[in-house]
Scaffold this active site. Structure first.
Site, PDB file in Angstrom:
ATOM      1  N   ASP A 168       0.935  -1.179   0.038  1.00 27.48           N
ATOM      2  CA  ASP A 168      -0.023  -0.099  -0.091  1.00 27.48           C
ATOM      3  C   ASP A 168       0.805   1.377   0.090  1.00 27.48           C
ATOM      4  OD1 ASP A 168       0.709  -0.670   2.579  1.00 27.48           O
ATOM      5  OD2 ASP A 168      -0.495   0.767   3.299  1.00 27.48           O
ATOM      6  N   GLU A 169       0.307   2.199  -0.395  1.00 27.11           N
ATOM      7  CA  GLU A 169       0.727   3.797  -0.119  1.00 27.11           C
ATOM      8  C   GLU A 169       2.245   3.979  -0.794  1.00 27.11           C
ATOM      9  OE1 GLU A 169      -1.754   6.107   3.076  1.00 27.11           O
ATOM     10  OE2 GLU A 169      -0.354   4.423   3.804  1.00 27.11           O
TER      11      GLU A 169
END
Lengths: 501, 501
Positions: free
Chosen positions: B294-295
């Site tokens: 993620d991210e």
């Protein structure tokens, strides 16, 4: 290295500066909270020998030998400064070797595992930097409100809070002891109030002995206990143990079976209140009593034909604020007769200005703009005032909301210098809708400490919230070390983590 | 009175229905949480004699004699049903008299106070109403994420959470064990990761023995441990103990001295990851591994000339999502080679659909509208999915926010019946920015229990949040009685209050 024991102290009378100095025992200046008015530290270091270290009274101190509050504080803080020495934990044998201006502990650990069959020795040395502090509080009243009606708080949870309060230099415990949901105070004169009004008549009450224990524990930590018996609203639980005290509400022309605020039209009400407050003033030694007076709902009074008739007789017309004012005047006068000063919520000022001039008004409503206007109005009328509105700490939100509590400017309202002097302090309120002993401590600390610094320290020296952040983080770790389960401010760690047991 | 030990169980394989029945031991049907699929209780009562009471295996149960998970559960729940009997507290002498279909405890208390010089006797009887329960979980995956990187959680705090999880029938502990701020996992193969990346190399780590203890403690409570080693983002702490792992960021034409995500262009990266995940899969027995994903911030990759050259060589142009996809494909393939199934955050689906079909996508972003769209898109592509977005329980707010967690409708998205079956469950996430062992328990419970019922119980039977409220209040008190410091839902009290010590 000097201990400052003089300064301006009006409230309470004994000296709290003392505590600041002790915080320095093991920590850098940066970890001191709230920030002293003046602090000078030099790199010059002195060894601290726990076997030779002792506290003493300054020659110019108002308190002298035999002051139990200070003597007890000496003991507590000695243990906080030298925790390993005091507890003896981990040491099967401790030896002190004096050498070269230092004191060494020789620690013999008998480890109970196979890999360490021998004896491990190491040394612990304590040092303190040469430091001079001059200090005094900015505001004389620095309070925390706990609400023991919406949830019962065991005495142990209250004592723990008092301990933590002292570490942040709070000096007033505002005990909102009863309210609508329950009446845990066990009255000597009216035992039915708690027998019928508490959540449980045996397990959810404060006995006289409990109250005495709280007051004495608080006193030893420089904390006054301000009791609140809020009326005429917020009294549903009172009605369970005291018949005819609350106003019967009507549905049309007959009683509905429900009850409203205290019934202000009966002489028996004032007789009851006089007796109750006589007891309260004998149990709680503080010179202040909080009488509440907030959020009175008029609908029940309006529904009751006897109340309406009384209104007409008294010439109040249909203005129920006059009835409310009439009630509060009577209660305040009871308090005056008992030689106590009243504190009331701002509502009492808002609807009625004819109250004794030494009454303290307590601001709890609204956003910055509105509480500033209220500060202005109340002080203009010449009353002393306490500010709670910006510190309703029960209102949680995600993130670092302590910054909001820190950046409050209590004197930022339009008014003369004389008016500003009437702001005697502020209060952090932890109302109990969503709080009991399970979450009280981490929800209160260190968020309340942000307000504590605002109330103690010089505003100009503490105007930078980002600069305060690492110091508050350090202080939060110090609270952990002292056994207060204070929650984290942000990502990171303390040397001494709470183990979660 | 019958103990149901059969039903649909796919995840985990052993039987949790059992636990529900036991909750009934001392409590009414109303206090059962999460609500069973079917429960019938009659006023017919039976006495329970702790001296004669025992658990046994149902003849049709998949688990039979010698199943350690059930045998250990028998012991734990016996103590929860008969706490006074098990602890022996308050009793100096206990006698059991059998009379008229009841079992009486004759309790002789020797009170150590002057007013009670004699012996007080009283009786305790346990009863159970005749009750039949048929039960099975609605979703097979009911997880809780703890984040031990932003704050270190002592093992004791994790074990306490596992205990509480079992009471709400959570069956997956998603251990987000490392992240940017710290790397507390002590690797056998790469000890420098924690030695240099943990908050402290000795006190803020999870040793192999700690991890083993957590896994075993969880297993005994029907809980799987799903480890997450999130990459290529969220890896700042990894870089401290493993040089050349992270991408050097550039300022203009020279390295700036800072580092970005894992460097996806070096063969050494994948060699390291293969070795690390080989260890992880040997330490954590679960068939799933969470790979994060993620991210990922592209700015550092963009700044690095070697990364840009690699992009061109690989034909990625300037589309950094392709580089990210390339990286994740490699990591997923490592996991596949280890015979493990991958779980990844939704980002991996959002930028790249070419991932093995048995990969589970984990939805964490956005408001109801956006996560419903994501559920629809991911299941349409044929992937299994986990829902976490509406249960980011670290986001606190004032009031009864458990209602928001309760009223989530995980299958309320546009899709076929086949698509709905791909929703294997959900997860409550307690990210650690503002949470450590000081506030974890009251912040997690009973708010997480609201999600637990949504994941276990029939949606139609549990559609009324107001009806659930008193039952959840009862359950919260039951958690307190079992030693879980769960916070209150609103004004009121429990019979057994937490003492706040």
């Amino acid at each position: 290295m000097s201990v400052v024991t003089s300064g301006r102290y009006t409230f309470p009378s004994y000296n709290l500066v003392f505590f600041i100095f002790l915080q320095l025992g093991l920590h850098s200046v940066e970890g001191v909270w709230p920030l002293p008015q003046s602090i000078t530290s030099s790199p010059e270091r002195y060894p601290l020998n726990p076997q030779a270290f002792y506290f003493t009274y300054g020659s110019q101190s108002a308190a002298q030998e035999g002051c139990s509050v200070l003597d007890e504080a000496f003991k507590r803080y000695f243990s906080l400064i030298f925790p390993d020495y005091s507890s003896g934990r981990f040491y099967s044998e401790v030896k002190f070797l004096k050498c070269k201006n230092e004191v060494r502990f020789k620690v013999l650990l008998n480890l109970n595992v196979v890999v360490a069959s021998g004896v491990i020795t190491f040394q612990i040395c304590y040092y303190v930097n040469k430091t001079e502090i001059k200090d005094f509080p900015r505001f004389q009243f620095r309070g925390i409100l706990l609400d023991t009606s919406r949830h019962y708080l065991p005495v142990q949870a209250i004592l723990k809070t008092l301990d933590a309060m002292a570490f942040s230099k709070f000096n007033v415990f505002h005990w909102h002891i009863v309210d609508d949901p329950s009446f845990p105070y066990q009255s000597r004169t009216f035992p039915d109030l708690s027998a019928k009004g508490a959540f449980h008549p045996m397990t959810h009450i404060y006995t006289q002995s409990d109250v005495g224990r709280v007051i004495s524990f608080a006193r030893m930590r420089g904390i006054r206990v301000l009791p609140e018996f809020d009326s005429p609203g917020h009294t549903q639980s009172w009605g369970k143990g005291q018949s005819d005290l609350l106003t019967p509400c009507y549905s049309g022309s007959s009683p509905s079976g429900t009850f409203g605020p205290v019934n202000p039209i009966l002489p028996s009400t004032y007789k009851f209140m006089a007796t109750l407050f006589k007891e309260v003033s004998s149990v709680f030694p503080d010179s202040y009593i909080h009488l509440g007076g907030d959020e009175v709902n008029f609908s029940c009074w309006k529904s009751n034909p006897d109340v309406r008739a009384f209104m007409l007789k008294m010439g109040f017309g249909a203005d129920f604020t006059k009835l409310e004012a009439y009630y509060m005047e009577n209660i305040v006068n009871i308090t005056v007769a008992l030689n106590r000063t009243s504190i009331v919520w701002q509502d009492v000022f808002d609807y009625h200005e004819r109250i004794p001039k030494d009454t303290v008004l307590h601001i709890w409503k609204g956003l910055p703009a509105s509480y500033a206007a209220e500060l202005s109005a109340i002080t203009k009328a010449g009353y002393r005032v306490l500010l709670a509105a910006p510190w309703y700490i029960n209102h949680i939100s995600y993130g670092q909301d302590w910054r909001n509590y820190y950046t409050v400017q209590p004197l930022n309202f339009s008014g003369t210098e004389e008016q500003k002097k009437l702001v005697i302090g502020g209060e952090v309120c932890m109302w109990g809708e969503y709080v009991d002993a399970t979450n009280l401590t981490p929800r209160l600390w260190p968020r309340a400490s942000a307000a504590a610094e605002r109330l103690w320290s010089d505003e100009k020296q503490t105007s930078d919230v980002d600069k305060a952040f690492p110091r508050l983080q350090d202080f939060r770790c110090e609270l952990l070390r002292r056994g207060i389960q204070a929650e984290p401010l942000f990502v990171g760690h303390c040397k001494h983590e709470y183990q979660g047991v």
